[in-house]
Design a protein around this motif. Structure first.
Motif, PDB file in Angstrom:
ATOM      1  N   SER A 311       0.824  -1.213   0.000  1.00 18.50           N
ATOM      2  CA  SER A 311       0.000   0.000   0.000  1.00 18.50           C
ATOM      3  C   SER A 311       0.855   1.260   0.000  1.00 18.50           C
ATOM      4  O   SER A 311       0.408   2.308  -0.470  1.00 18.50           O
ATOM      5  CB  SER A 311      -0.959   0.014   1.190  1.00 18.50           C
ATOM      6  OG  SER A 311      -0.248   0.062   2.407  1.00 18.50           O
ATOM      7  N   HIS A 345      -0.011  -6.918   4.137  1.00 18.96           N
ATOM      8  CA  HIS A 345      -1.268  -7.033   3.410  1.00 18.96           C
ATOM      9  C   HIS A 345      -1.608  -8.484   3.078  1.00 18.96           C
ATOM     10  O   HIS A 345      -0.726  -9.356   3.020  1.00 18.96           O
ATOM     11  CB  HIS A 345      -1.210  -6.193   2.136  1.00 18.96           C
ATOM     12  CG  HIS A 345      -0.993  -4.743   2.420  1.00 18.96           C
ATOM     13  ND1 HIS A 345      -2.012  -3.911   2.800  1.00 18.96           N
ATOM     14  CD2 HIS A 345       0.136  -3.994   2.427  1.00 18.96           C
ATOM     15  CE1 HIS A 345      -1.525  -2.700   3.025  1.00 18.96           C
ATOM     16  NE2 HIS A 345      -0.220  -2.728   2.804  1.00 18.96           N
ATOM     17  N   CYS A 346      -2.880  -8.719   2.828  1.00 16.04           N
ATOM     18  CA  CYS A 346      -3.364 -10.079   2.557  1.00 16.04           C
ATOM     19  C   CYS A 346      -3.130 -10.455   1.100  1.00 16.04           C
ATOM     20  O   CYS A 346      -4.082 -10.696   0.337  1.00 16.04           O
ATOM     21  CB  CYS A 346      -4.846 -10.187   2.925  1.00 16.04           C
ATOM     22  SG  CYS A 346      -5.137 -10.033   4.688  1.00 16.04           S
ATOM     23  N   GLU A 347      -1.877 -10.475   0.708  1.00 19.48           N
ATOM     24  CA  GLU A 347      -1.450 -10.849  -0.641  1.00 19.48           C
ATOM     25  C   GLU A 347      -0.106 -11.563  -0.526  1.00 19.48           C
ATOM     26  O   GLU A 347       0.819 -11.045   0.096  1.00 19.48           O
ATOM     27  CB  GLU A 347      -1.255  -9.618  -1.541  1.00 19.48           C
ATOM     28  CG  GLU A 347      -2.498  -8.804  -1.810  1.00 19.48           C
ATOM     29  CD  GLU A 347      -3.380  -9.432  -2.864  1.00 19.48           C
ATOM     30  OE1 GLU A 347      -2.903 -10.336  -3.592  1.00 19.48           O
ATOM     31  OE2 GLU A 347      -4.563  -9.026  -2.957  1.00 19.48           O
ATOM     32  N   TYR A 384      -5.261  -0.007   0.488  1.00 20.15           N
ATOM     33  CA  TYR A 384      -5.609  -1.423   0.426  1.00 20.15           C
ATOM     34  C   TYR A 384      -5.652  -2.016   1.829  1.00 20.15           C
ATOM     35  O   TYR A 384      -4.786  -1.721   2.655  1.00 20.15           O
ATOM     36  CB  TYR A 384      -4.607  -2.167  -0.452  1.00 20.15           C
ATOM     37  CG  TYR A 384      -4.914  -3.639  -0.589  1.00 20.15           C
ATOM     38  CD1 TYR A 384      -6.190  -4.072  -0.912  1.00 20.15           C
ATOM     39  CD2 TYR A 384      -3.937  -4.597  -0.385  1.00 20.15           C
ATOM     40  CE1 TYR A 384      -6.485  -5.415  -1.018  1.00 20.15           C
ATOM     41  CE2 TYR A 384      -4.210  -5.953  -0.501  1.00 20.15           C
ATOM     42  CZ  TYR A 384      -5.501  -6.353  -0.810  1.00 20.15           C
ATOM     43  OH  TYR A 384      -5.788  -7.683  -0.914  1.00 20.15           O
ATOM     44  N   ASN A 385      -6.647  -2.853   2.075  1.00 23.25           N
ATOM     45  CA  ASN A 385      -6.928  -3.401   3.417  1.00 23.25           C
ATOM     46  C   ASN A 385      -7.236  -2.294   4.426  1.00 23.25           C
ATOM     47  O   ASN A 385      -7.121  -2.489   5.636  1.00 23.25           O
ATOM     48  CB  ASN A 385      -5.774  -4.245   3.945  1.00 23.25           C
ATOM     49  CG  ASN A 385      -5.582  -5.553   3.203  1.00 23.25           C
ATOM     50  OD1 ASN A 385      -4.484  -6.098   3.176  1.00 23.25           O
ATOM     51  ND2 ASN A 385      -6.632  -6.085   2.579  1.00 23.25           N
ATOM     52  N   HIS A 386      -7.610  -1.115   3.912  1.00 23.72           N
ATOM     53  CA  HIS A 386      -7.897   0.040   4.770  1.00 23.72           C
ATOM     54  C   HIS A 386      -6.698   0.409   5.652  1.00 23.72           C
ATOM     55  O   HIS A 386      -6.853   0.834   6.800  1.00 23.72           O
ATOM     56  CB  HIS A 386      -9.153  -0.190   5.615  1.00 23.72           C
ATOM     57  CG  HIS A 386     -10.418  -0.026   4.835  1.00 23.72           C
ATOM     58  ND1 HIS A 386     -10.793  -0.915   3.858  1.00 23.72           N
ATOM     59  CD2 HIS A 386     -11.381   0.922   4.881  1.00 23.72           C
ATOM     60  CE1 HIS A 386     -11.939  -0.532   3.331  1.00 23.72           C
ATOM     61  NE2 HIS A 386     -12.328   0.588   3.930  1.00 23.72           N
TER      62      HIS A 386
END
Length: 417
Positions: A311, A345-347, A384-386
């Motif tokens: 992000s 992040h969820c990636e 992304y992902n806030h």
């Protein structure tokens, strides 16, 4: 202890030092910066940025240097540019608004973009933007009508696609015949655009523009584009040529070193002769001036995860862009082993640096610093992902000040209805 001079000159801001294993930026320790401003944070060396901007200005006396705002822009940067006598190019209504907020003379602003809306063009015309770079026949007609509506004769440049394939990642190559940008030279569109502009009473042909790509490390592409554009400008009786930006920077020690601004300008002037020359550097000014500072949160096998990631730096995930990092908060006598610096992040692709040698005793709470983080990081940052976006902190002579504040969760929630 000063960092190795080669690394200092090519990767880190020029005044960066290290003492007792701790990194000092603008005379302030990494730990102090983290305590005061939190992490992640972009730490911008003000003197370094200004010195790089001056190097471009001094390399092209009598010509025009337009800072490429898309690399990184905020009102304080606009004020620095204004004091230095540099011009500014913007490519959206948002960047135009930042230019206005920074107080720069609108006559020194050039407006780019391949799909400018009627509202954006109207904002540029009514503010008095010095030049609009036309990118399509649709835009030509649209701008002519808006300028006529407001009783303005708007200066324009024609963006020409010269058919030069730059040696860079395909996502940031812009000069080939299949580019989404500009009017094709080989297909005759550029010549047609010139004739249409000259027939429009509300438009004034100011010059020609081309840009072949970004993160370019050799002169060949630049000189070929300059040669082709000069021949075309001469044939069309145009005396002003803007050859864009694109000069690359070093991201890791040992990577190829790009030409200096003076070397590039000399090569362009050799090809362009007596034409009035303009350039648009962005990355080469902003990129080396900023260091991204992170805190290690967890370590799992080869993965050291930090409190930021894709992000605040999407470039490794988007382009495979290579970076380096160092332990910035302490010294260590431990042997090195390879770590992969991952984001939060969820990636699975949220990785900032792969296979990086760092001390084997790397632990949660340690600070990592990634240099060459000033261009296309804060400007491409997302929520992304806030995750909230980091601040930009300017450092100089042992003092720090926030020039872009950290986003808060309240900022995010304010958008919802």
């Amino acid at each position: 202890m000063t960092i190795d001079p080669e690394r200092l000159d090519t990767v880190w801001p020029r005044a960066t030092t290290r003492s007792g294993g701790e990194l000092y930026l603008g005379g302030i320790s990494a730990r102090e910066l983290a305590r005061e401003h939190g992490t992640p944070a972009y730490i911008l060396d003000e003197d370094d940025f200004i010195a790089r901007a001056r190097a471009w200005r001094d390399a092209l006396p009598g010509g025009d240097v337009h800072y490429g705002g898309k690399a990184f822009l905020c009102p304080e940067i606009v004020r620095w540019l204004d004091r230095l006598g540099l011009n500014l190019d913007v490519c959206t209504g948002g960047e135009l608004a930042v230019a206005r907020a920074g107080g720069i003379d609108p006559a020194r602003v050039t407006f780019h973009g391949n799909n400018k809306s009627a509202a954006e063009l109207r904002a540029a015309v009514t503010w008095g933007a010095g030049c609009v770079v036309l990118d399509s026949f649709t835009e030509l007609t649209r701008l002519a009508a808006i300028a006529a509506e407001h009783g303005v004769r708007q200066r324009v440049m024609i963006r020409v696609t010269p058919g030069v394939d730059a040696s860079t990642h395909k996502a940031i190559a812009t000069g080939g015949d299949d580019s989404k940008f500009g009017f094709s030279l080989s297909a005759g569109d550029a010549e047609r655009a010139i004739r249409l502009v000259r027939a429009e009473p509300s438009l004034e042909l100011y010059g020609l523009h081309s840009h072949i790509g970004s993160q370019l490390l050799e002169l060949d592409g630049f000189t070929l584009a300059a040669r082709k554009m000069t021949a075309f400008a001469t044939a069309m009786d145009v005396d002003r040529l803007d050859l864009g930006g694109g000069l690359g920077i070093v991201y890791r020690p040992g990577d190829p070193v790009p030409p200096t601004p003076g070397e590039l300008v000399a090569a362009l002037q050799k090809e362009t002769g007596g034409l009035h020359l303009a350039v648009e550097p962005g990355r080469s000014i902003a990129g080396p001036s900023t260091v991204a500072l992170y805190e290690v949160g967890t370590i799992k096998g080869v993965y050291a995860s930090v409190d930021g990631g894709m992000s605040d730096n999407p470039r490794p995930a988007m382009y495979g862009s290579p970076y380096t990092a160092i332990l910035a908060s302490r010294t260590s006598g431990a042997p090195e082993r390879a770590f992969t610096i991952a984001g939060k992040h969820c990636e699975s692709g949220d990785v900032l640096v792969r296979d990086l040698p760092l001390p084997a005793d790397l632990a949660p709470g340690d600070l990592l610093a990634i240099p060459a983080s000033g261009a296309y990081q804060r400007s491409m940052a997302s929520n992304y992902n806030h995750v909230t976006r980091p601040p930009v902190v300017a450092v100089r002579d042992g003092r720090s000040r926030v020039i872009v504040r950290r986003e808060t969760e309240e900022d995010l929630l304010r958008l919802y209805v």
